[in-house]
Design a protein around this motif. Structure first.
Motif, PDB file in Angstrom:
ATOM      1  N   LEU A 208       1.039  -1.318  -0.009  1.00 11.25           N
ATOM      2  CA  LEU A 208       0.284   0.228   0.077  1.00 11.25           C
ATOM      3  C   LEU A 208       0.834   1.152   0.018  1.00 11.25           C
ATOM      4  N   LEU A 209       2.217   1.018   0.584  1.00  6.99           N
ATOM      5  CA  LEU A 209       2.820   1.836   0.611  1.00  6.99           C
ATOM      6  C   LEU A 209       3.635   3.260  -0.245  1.00  6.99           C
ATOM      7  N   PRO A 210       3.900   2.284  -1.504  1.00  6.95           N
ATOM      8  CA  PRO A 210       3.635   2.985  -2.765  1.00  6.95           C
ATOM      9  C   PRO A 210       2.939   3.631  -3.277  1.00  6.95           C
ATOM     10  N   VAL A 211       1.617   2.995  -3.228  1.00  7.73           N
ATOM     11  CA  VAL A 211       0.855   3.362  -3.964  1.00  7.73           C
ATOM     12  C   VAL A 211       0.272   5.335  -3.483  1.00  7.73           C
ATOM     13  N   MET A 212       0.497   4.860  -1.769  1.00  9.06           N
ATOM     14  CA  MET A 212      -0.281   5.854  -1.571  1.00  9.06           C
ATOM     15  C   MET A 212       0.880   7.348  -1.746  1.00  9.06           C
ATOM     16  N   VAL A 213       2.461   6.829  -2.101  1.00 10.57           N
ATOM     17  CA  VAL A 213       3.294   7.488  -2.180  1.00 10.57           C
ATOM     18  C   VAL A 213       3.143   8.357  -3.513  1.00 10.57           C
ATOM     19  N   TYR A 214       3.427   7.637  -4.735  1.00 14.28           N
ATOM     20  CA  TYR A 214       2.544   7.855  -5.938  1.00 14.28           C
ATOM     21  C   TYR A 214       1.416   9.048  -5.936  1.00 14.28           C
ATOM     22  N   HIS A 215       0.489   8.285  -4.861  1.00 18.08           N
ATOM     23  CA  HIS A 215      -1.060   9.238  -5.358  1.00 18.08           C
ATOM     24  C   HIS A 215      -0.975  10.431  -5.005  1.00 18.08           C
ATOM     25  N   SER A 216      -0.060  10.716  -3.623  1.00 13.75           N
ATOM     26  CA  SER A 216       0.276  11.761  -2.928  1.00 13.75           C
ATOM     27  C   SER A 216       0.953  13.051  -4.119  1.00 13.75           C
ATOM     28  N   PHE A 217       2.239  12.332  -4.877  1.00 15.47           N
ATOM     29  CA  PHE A 217       3.286  12.605  -5.298  1.00 15.47           C
ATOM     30  C   PHE A 217       2.419  13.229  -6.744  1.00 15.47           C
ATOM     31  N   GLN A 218       1.626  12.436  -7.102  1.00 19.39           N
ATOM     32  CA  GLN A 218       1.403  12.569  -8.724  1.00 19.39           C
ATOM     33  C   GLN A 218       0.506  13.997  -8.682  1.00 19.39           C
ATOM     34  N   LEU A 219      -0.269  13.648  -7.389  1.00 16.29           N
ATOM     35  CA  LEU A 219      -1.909  14.677  -6.694  1.00 16.29           C
ATOM     36  C   LEU A 219      -0.679  16.213  -6.880  1.00 16.29           C
ATOM     37  N   PHE A 220      -0.019  16.339  -6.057  1.00 14.53           N
ATOM     38  CA  PHE A 220       1.206  17.684  -6.171  1.00 14.53           C
ATOM     39  C   PHE A 220       1.445  17.824  -6.645  1.00 14.53           C
ATOM     40  N   TYR A 221       2.415  17.569  -7.278  1.00 11.82           N
ATOM     41  CA  TYR A 221       3.139  17.563  -8.943  1.00 11.82           C
ATOM     42  C   TYR A 221       2.505  18.340  -9.807  1.00 11.82           C
ATOM     43  N   VAL A 222       1.244  17.029 -10.444  1.00 13.38           N
ATOM     44  CA  VAL A 222       0.868  17.090 -11.421  1.00 13.38           C
ATOM     45  C   VAL A 222       0.040  18.540 -11.594  1.00 13.38           C
ATOM     46  N   SER A 223      -0.740  19.089 -10.579  1.00 11.73           N
ATOM     47  CA  SER A 223      -1.600  19.365 -10.134  1.00 11.73           C
ATOM     48  C   SER A 223      -0.520  21.107 -10.819  1.00 11.73           C
ATOM     49  N   TRP A 224       0.314  21.291  -9.909  1.00 12.55           N
ATOM     50  CA  TRP A 224       0.951  22.379 -10.590  1.00 12.55           C
ATOM     51  C   TRP A 224       1.758  22.484 -11.821  1.00 12.55           C
ATOM     52  N   LEU A 225       2.519  21.082 -12.343  1.00 13.00           N
ATOM     53  CA  LEU A 225       2.651  21.358 -13.665  1.00 13.00           C
ATOM     54  C   LEU A 225       1.580  21.898 -14.579  1.00 13.00           C
ATOM     55  N   ALA A 226       0.372  21.207 -13.944  1.00 15.65           N
ATOM     56  CA  ALA A 226      -0.714  21.453 -14.907  1.00 15.65           C
ATOM     57  C   ALA A 226      -1.458  22.599 -15.472  1.00 15.65           C
ATOM     58  N   ASN A 227      -1.113  23.548 -14.054  1.00 14.02           N
ATOM     59  CA  ASN A 227      -1.159  24.532 -13.882  1.00 14.02           C
ATOM     60  C   ASN A 227      -0.365  25.750 -14.938  1.00 14.02           C
ATOM     61  N   LYS A 228       0.811  25.490 -14.802  1.00 16.27           N
ATOM     62  CA  LYS A 228       2.041  25.732 -15.591  1.00 16.27           C
ATOM     63  C   LYS A 228       2.271  25.704 -16.733  1.00 16.27           C
ATOM     64  N   ILE A 229       1.360  24.691 -17.046  1.00 14.55           N
ATOM     65  CA  ILE A 229       0.963  24.983 -18.714  1.00 14.55           C
ATOM     66  C   ILE A 229      -0.244  25.252 -19.359  1.00 14.55           C
ATOM     67  N   ALA A 230      -0.897  25.129 -18.516  1.00 14.97           N
ATOM     68  CA  ALA A 230      -1.754  26.295 -18.667  1.00 14.97           C
ATOM     69  C   ALA A 230      -1.503  28.129 -19.201  1.00 14.97           C
ATOM     70  N   LYS A 231      -0.867  27.933 -17.753  1.00 15.12           N
ATOM     71  CA  LYS A 231      -0.842  29.667 -17.731  1.00 15.12           C
ATOM     72  C   LYS A 231       1.036  30.050 -19.482  1.00 15.12           C
ATOM     73  N   ARG A 232       1.443  29.450 -20.169  1.00 16.91           N
ATOM     74  CA  ARG A 232       2.537  28.806 -20.465  1.00 16.91           C
ATOM     75  C   ARG A 232       1.449  29.474 -22.406  1.00 16.91           C
ATOM     76  N   ILE A 233       0.409  28.459 -22.107  1.00 12.74           N
ATOM     77  CA  ILE A 233      -0.685  28.331 -23.941  1.00 12.74           C
ATOM     78  C   ILE A 233      -0.877  30.260 -23.570  1.00 12.74           C
ATOM     79  N   GLU A 234      -1.481  30.308 -22.611  1.00 13.27           N
ATOM     80  CA  GLU A 234      -1.884  31.559 -22.104  1.00 13.27           C
ATOM     81  C   GLU A 234      -1.229  32.753 -22.845  1.00 13.27           C
ATOM     82  N   ILE A 235       0.255  32.405 -22.302  1.00 17.63           N
ATOM     83  CA  ILE A 235       0.976  33.613 -22.751  1.00 17.63           C
ATOM     84  C   ILE A 235       1.393  34.035 -24.660  1.00 17.63           C
ATOM     85  N   THR A 236       1.191  31.811 -24.719  1.00 18.98           N
ATOM     86  CA  THR A 236       1.643  31.678 -26.526  1.00 18.98           C
ATOM     87  C   THR A 236       0.631  32.424 -27.021  1.00 18.98           C
TER      88      THR A 236
END
Length: 331
Positions: A301-329
Motif C-alpha cells: 500500500l505504501l508505494p501507491v499512497m506515496v505515488y498518489h500523493s506525489f502525482q496530485l501535488f506535482y501534476v497539479s502544479w505542472l498543469a497550471n504551469k502549462i496552462a499559463k504558458r499556453i495563455e502567454i503564447t
C-alpha cells in the motif's frame, strides 16, 4: 476555476485524512475482537463491490464510443499504463529476485501494474488545456483493462513465489467484487444515470471512505503485529525514490514518443498526464482482491499512497504551469 480549486482542496484534504488514518491505526488499532461490535472487513468487502457498481453506473459509454477514432493516442496512453510502467520495474528483477529487497520490488511492481486514475486525470488535463474527451475515454477504459491486466501481471510473481491467494479464489473474488458489479452498473446506467449525476459528490465521498477504511485496517494489522519493527527506514526511502523515478521516467518516455508520433500539443498533454497516473482506488481494492498476505499489505500500500500523493501535488502544479504558458503564447 472555482470548481477546479474546490476539487484540489478536497484532494489535498484527502491526503491529510490518509495520514490521519495511519496515525489512528497506531494510536487506536482495530483489533479482531472489535468485529463483534462492527465487522470492518465485511463492510469493506461490500464497499469494494459498491465502488465498482457505482463505477459502472458512472461510466459514460457515449463518451467512450465517441473518441474511439483517436486510437493512436489511446494506444500510447494504455501502453504507458500497462506496458512501459511494468517493463521499467521488470528491469530490476534480476538484481532483487534472490535478495532481501524482493518484497519491496514486488510492491513497486504492484503499483506499476495498476490502471490510471479517473477524476484527477480528467481534471488535470482540463486545467492544462489538453484533449479532455480523450482523457475521459482513457480514464474510463483504463479501469476496465486493469481488471484483466493487473491480476495477470501480478500472477507471474504471486504464484511462482508462494505469495498471494489461490488463483481460483482470486478469479472468484475478481468476478464477484469487481467484474459483476461493473457489468450490473453498466446495465443499470440508463435507469440511474440522473440519480448518479445528482449525487456524484456523495458517491465520491463513499469511494474515499472505503479507501480510508482499507488504509486504517491494513495499518492496524501492521501495528498490532509490529511489522514496522522489522522494516528499516531505508525501505521507505527506497520506496519513495523508486516511485518518483517511475513517474518521471514514464512521463518523459511518453512525451518523447508523443512528439515522435507528431501529436498535437493538446494530445501530448493528454498522453503524458493520463499515461503517468496510477489509481489509489484500484490499488486499495486489488490489495484485498489479489489475496496479498496480511503481513505484506502495508508494504504494498505504501508505494501507491506515496505515488498518489506525489502525482496530485506535482501534476497539479505542472498543469497550471502549462496552462499559463499556453495563455502567454496565445495572447
Amino acid at each position: 476555476m472555482k470548481l477546479i480549486t474546490k476539487i484540489f482542496t478536497k484532494q489535498n484534504a484527502f491526503l491529510f485524512l490518509l495520514v490521519a488514518m495511519v496515525l489512528m491505526a497506531k494510536l487506536i488499532p482495530f483489533k479482531e475482537s472489535y468485529n463483534q461490535y462492527f465487522n470492518l472487513s465485511g463492510f469493506i468487502d461490500w464497499g469494494i463491490a459498491g465502488i465498482f457498481l457505482l463505477y459502472g453506473l458512472k461510466l459514460n459509454l457515449k463518451e467512450v464510443v465517441k473518441d474511439v477514432s483517436n486510437w493512436k493516442l489511446h494506444l500510447l496512453i494504455q501502453s504507458g499504463t500497462f506496458i512501459i510502467f511494468p517493463l521499467l520495474v521488470l528491469i530490476f528483477y534480476p538484481f532483487v529476485k534472490d535478495s532481501q529487497y524482493y518484497s519491496i520490488w514486488l510492491s513497486v511492481f504492484f503499483l506499476a501494474s495498476l490502471p490510471s486514475t479517473v477524476s484527477s486525470s480528467v481534471v488535470m488535463v482540463s486545467i492544462a488545456k489538453g484533449n479532455v474527451t480523450s482523457a475521459i475515454f482513457n480514464a474510463s477504459i483504463s479501469g476496465i483493462i486493469g481488471i484483466v491486466m493487473t491480476p495477470l501481471l501480478m500472477s507471474f510473481f504471486l504464484t511462482s513465489n508462494g505469495e498471494g491467494g489461490n488463483q481460483i479464489e482470486i478469479i472468484e473474488q475478481l468476478l464477484l467484487k469487481v467484474l459483476l458489479p461493473i457489468i450490473l452498473g453498466i446495465l443499470l446506467n440508463p435507469v440511474f444515470k440522473k440519480w448518479v449525476t445528482k449525487y456524484s459528490s456523495i458517491i465520491a465521498e463513499f469511494d474515499r471512505l472505503i479507501i480510508l477504511l482499507i488504509v486504517y485496517e491494513s495499518f492496524s494489522g501492521a501495528f498490532i503485529e509490529n511489522i514496522f519493527v522489522s522494516v528499516p527506514s531505508l525501505v521507505f526511502v527506497i520506496l519513495a525514490l523508486s516511485v518518483v523515478f517511475l513517474f518521471f521516467s514514464v512521463y518523459e518516455i511518453l512525451k518523447f514518443l508523443a512528439k515522435k508520433m507528431n501529436f498535437k500539443p493538446k494530445e501530448i498533454i493528454t498522453a503524458t498526464f493520463c499515461g503517468s497516473k496510477k489509481s489509489l482506488v484500484h490499488g486499495s481494492l486489488f490489495l484485498l482482491v489479489l489475496g496479498i498476505p496480511d503481513e505484506q499489505k502495508v508494504l504494498f500500500l505504501l508505494p501507491v499512497m506515496v505515488y498518489h500523493s506525489f502525482q496530485l501535488f506535482y501534476v497539479s502544479w505542472l498543469a497550471n504551469k502549462i496552462a499559463k504558458r499556453i495563455e502567454i503564447t496565445t495572447s
